[in-house]
Design a protein around this motif. Structure first.
Motif, PDB file in Angstrom:
ATOM      1  N   LEU A   1       0.839  -1.205   0.000  1.00 32.29           N
ATOM      2  CA  LEU A   1       0.000   0.000   0.000  1.00 32.29           C
ATOM      3  C   LEU A   1       0.874   1.255   0.000  1.00 32.29           C
ATOM      4  O   LEU A   1       0.620   2.222  -0.733  1.00 32.29           O
ATOM      5  CB  LEU A   1      -0.933  -0.007   1.219  1.00 32.29           C
ATOM      6  CG  LEU A   1      -1.909  -1.205   1.299  1.00 32.29           C
ATOM      7  CD1 LEU A   1      -2.706  -1.182   2.596  1.00 32.29           C
ATOM      8  CD2 LEU A   1      -2.863  -1.222   0.100  1.00 32.29           C
ATOM      9  N   ASN A   2       1.928   1.212   0.828  1.00 36.56           N
ATOM     10  CA  ASN A   2       2.797   2.395   0.910  1.00 36.56           C
ATOM     11  C   ASN A   2       3.521   2.664  -0.410  1.00 36.56           C
ATOM     12  O   ASN A   2       3.811   3.813  -0.746  1.00 36.56           O
ATOM     13  CB  ASN A   2       3.828   2.216   2.024  1.00 36.56           C
ATOM     14  CG  ASN A   2       3.205   2.489   3.383  1.00 36.56           C
ATOM     15  OD1 ASN A   2       2.139   3.108   3.458  1.00 36.56           O
ATOM     16  ND2 ASN A   2       3.865   2.038   4.442  1.00 36.56           N
ATOM     17  N   ALA A   3       3.848   1.585  -1.135  1.00 38.34           N
ATOM     18  CA  ALA A   3       4.526   1.789  -2.425  1.00 38.34           C
ATOM     19  C   ALA A   3       3.617   2.567  -3.374  1.00 38.34           C
ATOM     20  O   ALA A   3       4.060   3.488  -4.081  1.00 38.34           O
ATOM     21  CB  ALA A   3       4.935   0.448  -3.031  1.00 38.34           C
ATOM     22  N   VAL A   4       2.317   2.212  -3.359  1.00 41.53           N
ATOM     23  CA  VAL A   4       1.369   2.938  -4.219  1.00 41.53           C
ATOM     24  C   VAL A   4       1.261   4.393  -3.754  1.00 41.53           C
ATOM     25  O   VAL A   4       1.306   5.336  -4.570  1.00 41.53           O
ATOM     26  CB  VAL A   4      -0.018   2.249  -4.189  1.00 41.53           C
ATOM     27  CG1 VAL A   4      -1.043   3.089  -4.947  1.00 41.53           C
ATOM     28  CG2 VAL A   4       0.073   0.835  -4.773  1.00 41.53           C
ATOM     29  N   LEU A   5       1.153   4.571  -2.437  1.00 42.81           N
ATOM     30  CA  LEU A   5       1.026   5.943  -1.914  1.00 42.81           C
ATOM     31  C   LEU A   5       2.285   6.758  -2.218  1.00 42.81           C
ATOM     32  O   LEU A   5       2.209   7.942  -2.568  1.00 42.81           O
ATOM     33  CB  LEU A   5       0.778   5.914  -0.399  1.00 42.81           C
ATOM     34  CG  LEU A   5      -0.584   5.328   0.028  1.00 42.81           C
ATOM     35  CD1 LEU A   5      -0.673   5.251   1.546  1.00 42.81           C
ATOM     36  CD2 LEU A   5      -1.740   6.172  -0.517  1.00 42.81           C
ATOM     37  N   ALA A   6       3.461   6.079  -2.079  1.00 43.73           N
ATOM     38  CA  ALA A   6       4.714   6.793  -2.348  1.00 43.73           C
ATOM     39  C   ALA A   6       4.759   7.241  -3.806  1.00 43.73           C
ATOM     40  O   ALA A   6       5.143   8.381  -4.121  1.00 43.73           O
ATOM     41  CB  ALA A   6       5.906   5.890  -2.034  1.00 43.73           C
ATOM     42  N   ALA A   7       4.319   6.341  -4.688  1.00 41.08           N
ATOM     43  CA  ALA A   7       4.361   6.680  -6.121  1.00 41.08           C
ATOM     44  C   ALA A   7       3.467   7.875  -6.418  1.00 41.08           C
ATOM     45  O   ALA A   7       3.786   8.722  -7.260  1.00 41.08           O
ATOM     46  CB  ALA A   7       3.922   5.469  -6.950  1.00 41.08           C
ATOM     47  N   LEU A   8       2.337   7.962  -5.681  1.00 42.68           N
ATOM     48  CA  LEU A   8       1.332   8.971  -6.044  1.00 42.68           C
ATOM     49  C   LEU A   8       1.263  10.121  -5.046  1.00 42.68           C
ATOM     50  O   LEU A   8       0.304  10.914  -5.091  1.00 42.68           O
ATOM     51  CB  LEU A   8      -0.036   8.298  -6.178  1.00 42.68           C
ATOM     52  CG  LEU A   8      -0.101   7.241  -7.309  1.00 42.68           C
ATOM     53  CD1 LEU A   8      -1.385   6.454  -7.231  1.00 42.68           C
ATOM     54  CD2 LEU A   8       0.036   7.919  -8.680  1.00 42.68           C
ATOM     55  N   THR A   9       2.231  10.236  -4.155  1.00 41.44           N
ATOM     56  CA  THR A   9       2.172  11.272  -3.120  1.00 41.44           C
ATOM     57  C   THR A   9       1.943  12.657  -3.715  1.00 41.44           C
ATOM     58  O   THR A   9       1.074  13.416  -3.280  1.00 41.44           O
ATOM     59  CB  THR A   9       3.475  11.279  -2.287  1.00 41.44           C
ATOM     60  OG1 THR A   9       3.552  10.049  -1.603  1.00 41.44           O
ATOM     61  CG2 THR A   9       3.498  12.414  -1.277  1.00 41.44           C
ATOM     62  N   PHE A  10       2.709  12.961  -4.753  1.00 42.82           N
ATOM     63  CA  PHE A  10       2.603  14.301  -5.338  1.00 42.82           C
ATOM     64  C   PHE A  10       1.200  14.549  -5.880  1.00 42.82           C
ATOM     65  O   PHE A  10       0.587  15.583  -5.649  1.00 42.82           O
ATOM     66  CB  PHE A  10       3.661  14.458  -6.440  1.00 42.82           C
ATOM     67  CG  PHE A  10       3.664  15.816  -7.056  1.00 42.82           C
ATOM     68  CD1 PHE A  10       4.243  16.891  -6.371  1.00 42.82           C
ATOM     69  CD2 PHE A  10       3.078  16.050  -8.293  1.00 42.82           C
ATOM     70  CE1 PHE A  10       4.231  18.160  -6.937  1.00 42.82           C
ATOM     71  CE2 PHE A  10       3.062  17.323  -8.854  1.00 42.82           C
ATOM     72  CZ  PHE A  10       3.641  18.386  -8.172  1.00 42.82           C
ATOM     73  N   GLU A  11       0.640  13.546  -6.592  1.00 41.75           N
ATOM     74  CA  GLU A  11      -0.701  13.678  -7.167  1.00 41.75           C
ATOM     75  C   GLU A  11      -1.749  13.802  -6.068  1.00 41.75           C
ATOM     76  O   GLU A  11      -2.698  14.590  -6.171  1.00 41.75           O
ATOM     77  CB  GLU A  11      -1.020  12.451  -8.034  1.00 41.75           C
ATOM     78  CG  GLU A  11      -0.080  12.251  -9.211  1.00 41.75           C
ATOM     79  CD  GLU A  11      -0.226  13.351 -10.252  1.00 41.75           C
ATOM     80  OE1 GLU A  11      -1.338  13.889 -10.398  1.00 41.75           O
ATOM     81  OE2 GLU A  11       0.791  13.693 -10.897  1.00 41.75           O
ATOM     82  N   LEU A  12      -1.551  13.015  -5.006  1.00 37.98           N
ATOM     83  CA  LEU A  12      -2.503  13.070  -3.887  1.00 37.98           C
ATOM     84  C   LEU A  12      -2.474  14.442  -3.206  1.00 37.98           C
ATOM     85  O   LEU A  12      -3.521  14.996  -2.843  1.00 37.98           O
ATOM     86  CB  LEU A  12      -2.169  11.976  -2.863  1.00 37.98           C
ATOM     87  CG  LEU A  12      -2.560  10.547  -3.281  1.00 37.98           C
ATOM     88  CD1 LEU A  12      -1.852   9.518  -2.420  1.00 37.98           C
ATOM     89  CD2 LEU A  12      -4.087  10.375  -3.177  1.00 37.98           C
TER      90      LEU A  12
END
Ligand SMILES: CC(=O)SCCNC(=O)CCNC(=O)[C@H](O)C(C)(C)COP(=O)(O)OP(=O)(O)OC[C@H]1O[C@@H](n2cnc3c(N)ncnc32)[C@H](O)[C@@H]1OP(=O)(O)O
Ligand SMILES: CC(C)C(=O)C(=O)O
Ligand SMILES: [Mg+2]
Length: 563
Positions: free
Chosen positions: A540-551
């Motif tokens: 889950l964190n890998a997905v969040l890390a990838a999309l942090t900027f977009e989020l």
């Protein structure tokens, strides 16, 4: 140093003549065992130093030579200098010579020097007295001003003088070594003639052979010609069974090791040289290199060279000559690959290598571990390096087994860094860069999640964006699918999972999981890496890390819209 005006003119020189030996045998022979080694560090090496060794340094060098396993050691030229004389006396009087080791001293064919040399050796159990005189045309004519018969007489007189002096010390086993110095510049038939005269004068015995040492005092030809000279000599010298043929090569053309190796194929039994090749001009033959060449062919070199750092330290401290970083086998950089394709090949070969199988690793002729070198220095990263090398460092030192797509991506970032800094990146800097690119603390991370398995996976996940808690819900075929679906709704975008892999980081039960993910939104690519004790959290964190900027951007929009 003041530069002299150069006068570069090859026409001043002439080709070295070939040896007429159409039925030469040596090219078909292979070396199957180590020759008898004799170290001349304490004599030839010593006489080439700016500051010759003092007794204490000679002792250190001698102790090292013994430790390495040398059984014959030329310990000095005792008639030449007091420290040389004192050192020989110290070895004998303090009983420092092991029972299986023979010391050797050099002397010119001059009665006073012979007397002093023999005196220096009195009380020794077994000693080799090494007599030399120059035999080449240039030396006969321009240095000594003597005819061939007079040069032979000089040698014979030397042998008789030795016989007379040693008769005073019958308890010592005396062995003679004779060197027709400047052998390479001597007409072969004259070398044979003078050595035959020495054999007749000395009268060697099977149980106490005469050593005839054939020096490339100056290396003057390609090594094959030297080998021809040795084979010709061995085939024409009398009483071959009563003599040991020794060679003593210098490195003027950079081929001293090759010349000694071919000479052994051509019939030499014994090889003189020094550790790391110190010696007159460009040096003596480097015994470490020649012995390691044998070792690398599966032949026992009869020297234990595992303590390379001690060898380098002692040689450098006694000679004050630094070791070149690319010195064969021992230099600091010889087991290091900077270039990408070399690193890639080494990494792949090492990955499949099993302990105790025959060493067959691209670009590494021997296992660096045999000489106490670790693999740590094998792969180092600069602008010439590629993904294989970077991946090797991350995997072997830090446990990250990057998938191929991420190796390519991260190697580009490493290269940008090495190019902008114009220097090597140390492994600690590479892992720092990896953290800076993919594992920043500021990446969004799961606070809590709830996963329920129904027909689909139902996921509720709580995480922090812009210091505020966000809760999203989604469903999908797996937790990753559910999360990308939930985030996709939040971002009003369709998220595709392009690549995914995970592995444990470490081997014990506390090992963490690491996830690598590549996502896309339309044609934009997002990479995420996360490490966690729990595999699901890592995913889950890998997905969040990838999309942090977009989020973060989407969260700001939501904030704005809701006032
Ligand atoms: C290739 C090699 O490595 S050979 C070994 C060379 N090593 C050394 O020379 C280091 C130690 N040598 C020395 O300390 C000195 O040269 C000594 C003590 C041996 C001799 O010193 P000295 O006699 O003062 O001086 P020097 O070396 O200049 O003597 C040269 C004389 O010896 C003669 N000579 C040189 N080599 C030899 C020899 N092997 N046999 C007989 N005579 C020789 C020369 O023809 C010359 O004779 P001349 O005086 O009639 O012209
Ligand atoms: C004394 C001899 C053997 C020597 O050192 C040489 O010729 O290089
Ligand atoms: Mg020499």
């Amino acid at each position: 140093m003041k530069a002299a005006k150069a006068n570069f003119n090859y026409q001043k020189y002439t080709a070295f003549p070939k040896v007429h030996l159409p039925d030469r045998q040596w090219p078909e022979r292979v070396i199957t065992q180590a020759p008898q080694w004799c170290s001349v560090d304490l004599r030839d090496g010593n006489q080439a130093l700016i500051d010759p060794m003092q007794v204490e340094q000679k002792e250190r060098m001698f102790d090292l030579l013994i430790k390495l396993g040398f059984k014959q050691i030329e310990v000095g030229f005792p008639a030449a200098s007091q420290p040389d004389y004192d050192f020989v006396r110290l070895l004998i009087e303090e009983n420092k010579i092991p029972a299986d080791v023979v010391i050797q001293v050099l002397t010119q064919a001059r009665p006073a020097l012979i007397k002093k040399s023999v005196q220096a050796l009195q009380g020794s159990r077994h000693a080799i007295i090494h007599l030399y005189n120059s035999t080449s045309k240039v030396q006969r004519e321009k240095v000594f001003g003597l005819s061939k018969p007079e040069i032979i007489q000089l040698a014979i007189d030397g042998v008789h003088a030795i016989k007379q002096e040693i008769s005073l010390y019958p308890k010592t086993k005396w062995q003679l070594e004779y060197s027709p110095e400047s052998f390479t510049g001597t007409e072969l038939d004259f070398s044979i003639e003078i050595c035959n005269a020495v054999i007749e004068a000395w009268q060697p015995k099977v149980e106490n052979k005469l050593i005839i040492n054939l020096p490339a005092t100056v290396e003057m030809s390609t090594p094959n010609i030297f080998a021809d000279q040795i084979e010709y000599f061995c085939r024409h010298i009398q009483a071959r069974e009563l003599i040991e043929i020794s060679v003593h090569t210098h490195n003027d053309r950079g081929c001293a090791v090759a010349a000694a190796e071919l000479a052994v194929m051509a019939g030499a039994d014994r090889v003189e040289g020094t550790l790391l090749g110190n010696g007159e001009r460009t040096g003596n033959m480097d015994i470490v290199t020649m012995a390691m060449n044998l070792y690398s062919q599966g032949i026992d070199p009869k020297l234990d060279l595992a303590c390379v750092n001690e060898i380098i330290h002692t040689v450098e401290s006694c000679t004050h000559i630094p070791t070149h970083p690319r010195h064969p086998y021992v230099g600091e950089l010889v087991y290091t690959a900077f270039s990408g394709s070399h690193q890639d090949a080494i990494k792949k070969c090492l990955a499949t290598y099993q302990e105790n199988e025959v060493w067959d690793i691209a670009y590494l002729p021997i296992d660096p571990k045999d000489l106490g070198r670790s693999y740590e220095a094998v792969i180092r990263i600069n602008s010439q390096s590629g993904k294989g090398g970077v991946a090797y460092i991350l995997e072997n030192y830090y446990g990250f087994k990057l998938p191929a797509w991420l190796q390519i991506e991260f190697a580009k970032k490493v290269q940008e860094q090495t190019e902008s800094l114009a220097r090597e990146l140390k492994s600690a800097e590479i892992i720092d860069l990896f953290h800076a690119c993919y594992l920043q603390d500021s990446c969004a991370k799961v606070l809590e999640y709830h996963l329920e398995r129904q027909a689909q996976e139902m996921l509720q996940v709580k995480f922090v964006v812009n210091h505020e808690v966000v809760i999203l819900k989604g469903q999908g075929k797996g937790c990753l699918h559910a999360l990308t679906q939930a985030i996709g709704e939040y971002l009003h975008a369709e998220i595709q999972i392009q690549e995914y892999s995970e592995h444990t980081l470490g081997k014990n039960s506390q090992a963490k999981a690491v996830t690598y993910i590549k996502l896309s939104i339309e044609d934009r690519i997002y990479t995420g890496v996360a490490v966690n004790e729990d595999v699901l959290s890592a995913n889950l964190n890998a997905v969040l890390a990838a999309l942090t900027f977009e989020l973060e951007a989407a969260h700001l929009q939501v904030e704005k819209a809701t006032g």
